[in-house]
Design an enzyme around this catalytic site. Structure first.
Site, PDB file in Angstrom:
ATOM      1  N   GLU A 131      40.282  41.551  28.129  1.00 42.93           N
ATOM      2  CA  GLU A 131      39.979  41.627  29.256  1.00 42.93           C
ATOM      3  C   GLU A 131      37.951  41.180  29.591  1.00 42.93           C
ATOM      4  O   GLU A 131      37.926  41.417  30.897  1.00 42.93           O
ATOM      5  CB  GLU A 131      39.605  43.968  28.786  1.00 42.93           C
ATOM      6  CG  GLU A 131      38.348  44.022  29.613  1.00 42.93           C
ATOM      7  CD  GLU A 131      39.254  45.268  31.163  1.00 42.93           C
ATOM      8  OE1 GLU A 131      39.929  44.582  31.365  1.00 42.93           O
ATOM      9  OE2 GLU A 131      39.480  46.696  31.358  1.00 42.93           O
ATOM     10  N   THR A 184      37.245  43.693  39.831  1.00 40.90           N
ATOM     11  CA  THR A 184      35.428  43.989  38.707  1.00 40.90           C
ATOM     12  C   THR A 184      35.030  43.061  39.038  1.00 40.90           C
ATOM     13  O   THR A 184      33.646  43.802  38.956  1.00 40.90           O
ATOM     14  CB  THR A 184      36.634  44.335  37.817  1.00 40.90           C
ATOM     15  OG1 THR A 184      37.732  45.525  37.385  1.00 40.90           O
ATOM     16  CG2 THR A 184      35.388  45.356  36.958  1.00 40.90           C
TER      17      THR A 184
HETATM   18  N1  HSE Z   1      34.338  50.463  34.623  1.00 39.83           N
HETATM   19  C1  HSE Z   1      34.425  49.180  35.004  1.00 39.83           C
HETATM   20  C2  HSE Z   1      33.275  49.081  36.329  1.00 39.83           C
HETATM   21  C3  HSE Z   1      35.554  49.445  35.101  1.00 39.83           C
HETATM   22  O1  HSE Z   1      33.517  50.383  36.688  1.00 39.83           O
HETATM   23  O2  HSE Z   1      33.021  47.838  36.689  1.00 39.83           O
HETATM   24  C4  HSE Z   1      36.410  48.666  36.043  1.00 39.83           C
HETATM   25  O3  HSE Z   1      37.628  48.684  35.771  1.00 39.83           O
END
Ligand code: HSE
Length: 311
Positions: A131, A184
């Site tokens: 990930e 992301t």
């Molecule tokens: N918690 C992470 C973010 C998850 O919000 O950047 C990304 O899917």
């Protein structure tokens, strides 16, 4: 050692408004499927990717092979595994696409090798290594729910401390996935390095309320707590139609709504299936004027997480 193992790993919604990087839950569908087969040569390779042509076949760049290789390195680097990825969750959708593949590959590799890792919890760090190459950060808020199901809290990433919360029985989610891609890693660059103390207090109160609501099956408390005063105000403008989608969900009776992960997907939580259908219909109507293609899902909370598919 088995000859081949097929595994399903579900999509997930992380952050859940006020729980940035620490809260997530799994949904029933969509989910990625991975077939792991004994390979002839040492190392994890990608044999084929079905359903996406934007994902790297290079095993050093693919989240699934990186995760499975991390497990293989831990068990015996001489082992060879070939992966076939059936990609059902669109990359960059904000519903844990990379986490699903990384988790499915780790779980499948462990099964293929005769479950050398006995406790499913202990697979999380391997999946997180996969990930990490997609999100640019080391966080388990999609990986853990995809693996374990239900709601989870990541109390700490390092050392890893994950808490399973289960899920209230009547809780449903609606997800609208606009057909635009948000990385992301890019979305995280927008976030503030510091937050005002007042915002922190509000956010902490909401997160505590949300967790209590989930544990006590108090749907009203869940709804009252679903507010994000830190991340959503920064990311909302990156999602076309976010304000309209959220507003449609709340008007239709959703308990709360927000950005799924880093977006572009927008999710709502609802009490009961009838409410979820109403919220789904209203969100769809609201989005139709945007001339952006989208997928939509209605799902109870997935409580099983990743499972082996027995043919
Ligand atoms: N918690 C992470 C973010 C998850 O919000 O950047 C990304 O899917």
């Amino acid at each position: 050692m088995s000859k081949s193992i097929r595994v399903y790993s579900p999509a997930s919604v992380s952050n859940v408004t006020c729980g940035f990087d620490v809260l997530g839950f799994a949904i029933e569908k969509p989910g990625d499927i991975i077939l792991a087969e004994q390979g002839g040569k040492p190392g994890v390779r990608i044999k084929e990717i079905v359903g996406s042509d934007s994902i790297p076949l290079n095993p050093l760049e693919n989240v699934a092979s990186v995760a499975a290789q991390a497990l293989v390195n831990h068990i015996d680097p001489k082992i060879g595994i070939d992966l076939t990825i059936y990609k059902n969750i669109k990359p960059g959708s904000g519903i844990g696409s990379s986490a699903s593949s990384a988790v499915a590959a780790t779980f499948a590799a462990n099964q293929l090798l005769g479950t050398p890792i006995k406790n499913t919890f202990d697979l999380i760090p391997f999946a997180m290594q996969g990930e990490q190459i997609a999100s640019g950060a080391f966080h388990a808020d999609n990986v853990a729910p995809a693996l374990l199901g239900g709601f989870i809290i990541v109390r700490s990433n390092d050392p890893l401390d994950v808490v399973q919360l289960g899920a209230p029985p009547d809780l449903y989610t609606v997800v609208i996935h606009p057909d635009v891609q948000i990385k992301t890693s890019e979305s995280r660059k927008l976030l503030p390095g510091q937050v005002p103390l007042k915002s922190l207090v509000t956010q902490t109160g909401n997160l505590a309320g949300l967790v209590a609501g989930l544990l006590q099956h108090d749907y009203s408390l869940i709804g009252r707590s679903m507010h994000d005063v830190i991340i959503e105000p920064v990311r909302a403008s990156t999602i076309p139609g976010f304000v309209e989608l959220k507003s449609a969900a709340l008007h239709a009776g959703a308990l709360g709504a927000g950005i799924s992960g880093s977006g572009p997907s927008v999710f709502a939580l609802c009490k009961g299936e009838i409410s979820a259908h109403k919220v789904h219909d209203e969100m769809k109507i609201a989005y139709e004027s945007f001339n952006i293609k989208f997928d939509s899902y209605i799902s109870p909370i997935n409580k099983k997480g990743t499972i082996q598919i027995i043919d």
